[in-house]
Scaffold this motif. Structure first.
Motif, PDB file in Angstrom:
ATOM      1  N   PRO A  65       0.806  -1.236   0.000  1.00 38.21           N
ATOM      2  CA  PRO A  65       0.000   0.000   0.000  1.00 38.21           C
ATOM      3  C   PRO A  65       0.830   1.272   0.000  1.00 38.21           C
ATOM      4  CG  PRO A  65      -0.001  -1.011   2.171  1.00 38.21           C
ATOM      5  CD  PRO A  65       0.706  -1.965   1.271  1.00 38.21           C
ATOM      6  N   ILE A  68       1.369   5.528   0.889  1.00 39.39           N
ATOM      7  CA  ILE A  68       1.080   6.534   1.917  1.00 39.39           C
ATOM      8  C   ILE A  68       0.394   7.718   1.239  1.00 39.39           C
ATOM      9  CG2 ILE A  68       2.121   8.156   3.554  1.00 39.39           C
ATOM     10  CD1 ILE A  68       4.347   6.052   4.004  1.00 39.39           C
ATOM     11  N   ALA A  87       1.756   8.895  -2.455  1.00 39.67           N
ATOM     12  CA  ALA A  87       3.160   8.996  -2.863  1.00 39.67           C
ATOM     13  C   ALA A  87       4.042   8.001  -2.126  1.00 39.67           C
ATOM     14  CB  ALA A  87       3.685  10.413  -2.630  1.00 39.67           C
ATOM     15  N   PRO A  88       4.435   6.931  -2.805  1.00 45.34           N
ATOM     16  CA  PRO A  88       5.475   6.066  -2.238  1.00 45.34           C
ATOM     17  C   PRO A  88       6.840   6.701  -2.515  1.00 45.34           C
ATOM     18  CG  PRO A  88       4.860   5.238  -4.385  1.00 45.34           C
ATOM     19  CD  PRO A  88       4.014   6.491  -4.142  1.00 45.34           C
ATOM     20  N   LEU A 142       5.577   0.212  13.228  1.00 47.43           N
ATOM     21  CA  LEU A 142       5.761  -0.707  12.102  1.00 47.43           C
ATOM     22  C   LEU A 142       7.047  -0.439  11.330  1.00 47.43           C
ATOM     23  CD1 LEU A 142       2.092  -0.777  10.778  1.00 47.43           C
ATOM     24  CD2 LEU A 142       3.293  -2.646  11.919  1.00 47.43           C
TER      25      LEU A 142
HETATM   26  P1  AMP Z   1       6.998   3.824   0.931  1.00 50.74           P
HETATM   27  O1  AMP Z   1       5.964   4.832   0.553  1.00 50.74           O
HETATM   28  O2  AMP Z   1       7.739   3.293  -0.236  1.00 50.74           O
HETATM   29  O3  AMP Z   1       7.850   4.318   2.042  1.00 50.74           O
HETATM   30  O4  AMP Z   1       6.179   2.598   1.513  1.00 50.74           O
HETATM   31  C1  AMP Z   1       5.030   2.786   2.253  1.00 50.74           C
HETATM   32  C2  AMP Z   1       4.909   1.676   3.243  1.00 50.74           C
HETATM   33  O5  AMP Z   1       3.899   2.050   4.178  1.00 50.74           O
HETATM   34  C3  AMP Z   1       4.404   0.364   2.678  1.00 50.74           C
HETATM   35  O6  AMP Z   1       5.451  -0.397   2.152  1.00 50.74           O
HETATM   36  C4  AMP Z   1       3.768  -0.300   3.889  1.00 50.74           C
HETATM   37  O7  AMP Z   1       4.767  -0.978   4.608  1.00 50.74           O
HETATM   38  C5  AMP Z   1       3.301   0.890   4.716  1.00 50.74           C
HETATM   39  N1  AMP Z   1       1.847   1.062   4.626  1.00 50.74           N
HETATM   40  C6  AMP Z   1       1.178   1.848   3.780  1.00 50.74           C
HETATM   41  N2  AMP Z   1      -0.153   1.726   3.975  1.00 50.74           N
HETATM   42  C7  AMP Z   1      -0.313   0.845   4.965  1.00 50.74           C
HETATM   43  C8  AMP Z   1      -1.460   0.289   5.640  1.00 50.74           C
HETATM   44  N3  AMP Z   1      -2.709   0.639   5.302  1.00 50.74           N
HETATM   45  N4  AMP Z   1      -1.229  -0.606   6.617  1.00 50.74           N
HETATM   46  C9  AMP Z   1       0.023  -0.962   6.972  1.00 50.74           C
HETATM   47  N5  AMP Z   1       1.129  -0.473   6.381  1.00 50.74           N
HETATM   48  C10 AMP Z   1       0.968   0.418   5.393  1.00 50.74           C
END
Ligand code: AMP
Ligand code: MG
Length: 351
Positions: free
Chosen positions: A69, A71, A147-148, A200
């Motif tokens: 998912p 962010i 945005a990841p 987490l």
């Molecule tokens: P990044 O944007 O590449 O730093 O990665 C975002 C990370 O946020 C993901 O790889 C998940 O580990 C975590 N994440 C995003 N949404 C959720 C959610 N609804 N529940 C748990 N973890 C999340």
């Protein structure tokens, strides 16, 4: 959108972003485009969180599995109910204390948010970034931005616009180049829906700081992180070359283990990259071992080390070394985030 195959790169002032450039980027997002932009943690690859096609394209260009998912970034905590169905008193307290800033919180997902953003989960991860460019973009576009990190999936995150261009430049629409990001490691992720709240992913906001506001916080075990936070595979942030973590806490212990490992591998005459603190780099006998060295900064300055980490890993990769040796850090504060990224960039233990 951009007619050529390469992203339009706009240089923009990190502290006082030009409103006209921001407007161009905001329009691109509103029309369904993908814009990489700096945040205070790392560069993000943004798309309109309410545009399912744009969100699917984020996964495609990053080669990110749809089970991981994204962010969602908001201009302020006042907008939480656009993407979340409920805002608890604890979330309000955490938001008040740490936003804008490098903290991501899980909230119950609002059903109108495309399922793809949250990989089908019932929760949404949300953050309010403090970087002036990210803030200006969120305000000008008026939309929540999914945005990841702006890197190819599982590669080292991007802390410079050049990193974004190298990984994704031929498949996204625009890159806002505001120089290096401030923290250098991704946001802390906290799940405040559980009692006690669960950490987490360690990041810029430490467990100790969270506990000063939220009371006791539990740190998720590595196994738990994979199921609770789907993108948290053990191997991630990886350079394209093998990374080995040399045991030891003090510079003397680390130096000794570096020498031991080098003795074991030197028969094959590899080009060795070293990523270490000044206290280690300055004491190496370079006549014996011709390292390609990246000095991360002094052991006591974890902020500087976090800021240098991903860029130095990418530089060693570009130098064409056969193996990178690095070491861990004390686990307090930002050290937990640095160790987390190093552990996950490293492959199997050397011994
Ligand atoms: P990044 O944007 O590449 O730093 O990665 C975002 C990370 O946020 C993901 O790889 C998940 O580990 C975590 N994440 C995003 N949404 C959720 C959610 N609804 N529940 C748990 N973890 C999340
Ligand atoms: Mg990432």
């Amino acid at each position: 959108m951009n007619p050529s195959n390469n992203a339009t790169v706009l240089s923009i002032d990190a502290r006082a972003p030009d409103p006209e450039l921001i407007e161009r980027a905001a329009e691109c997002l509103i029309r369904g485009g993908l814009v990489a932009f700096p945040t205070e943690t790392v560069y993000g690859l943004g798309g309109n969180a309410f545009d399912a096609a744009a969100v699917r394209r984020i996964f495609k260009v990053k080669q990110r599995p749809p089970s991981d998912p994204l962010i969602v970034h908001l201009a302020s905590a006042d907008e939480l109910l656009q993407v979340a169905s409920d805002v608890s008193p604890l979330v309000k307290v955490l938001a008040e204390r740490f936003w804008p800033g490098p903290l991501t919180l899980l909230l119950p997902r609002r059903s109108s948010l495309p399922l793809e953003v949250c990989a089908g989960l019932s929760t949404v991860a949300v953050r309010v970034p403090s970087h002036p460019v990210a803030q200006a973009l969120l305000q000008a576009s008026g939309i929540p931005i999914a945005a990841p990190s702006a890197n190819r999936f599982a590669h080292t995150s991007a802390t410079l616009a050049a990193h974004v261009a190298a990984d994704l430049g031929d498949r996204i629409d625009m890159i806002l180049d505001a120089g290096p990001t401030y923290w250098g490691v991704e946001s802390t992720i906290l799940d405040p829906l559980q009692t006690p709240p669960v950490l987490l992913r360690p990041g810029g906001i430490s467990r100790e700081e969270l506990e000063s506001v939220a009371g006791p916080v539990r740190v998720a075990s590595p196994g738990e992180r994979i199921t609770a936070s789907p993108g948290r595979q053990p191997r991630h942030y990886a350079p394209n070359v093998r990374l080995v973590l040399c045991p030891g806490e003090t510079p003397e212990e680390i130096l000794a283990s570096i020498h031991e490992i080098v003795n074991k591998i030197s028969a094959n005459d590899p080009r060795i990259g070293l990523l270490a603190v000044t206290e280690v780099c300055s004491r190496l006998d370079r006549k014996i071992i011709p390292f390609v060295i990246r000095d991360l900064g002094s052991m006591g300055d974890l902020r500087q080390i976090a800021r240098n980490l991903f860029a130095d890993l990418r530089e060693l990769e570009a130098e064409g070394v056969d193996i990178i040796l690095a070491h861990r850090f004390p686990t307090e504060g930002l050290g937990a985030a640095i160790n987390d990224r190093l552990n996950r960039a490293a492959q199997e233990p050397f011994f």
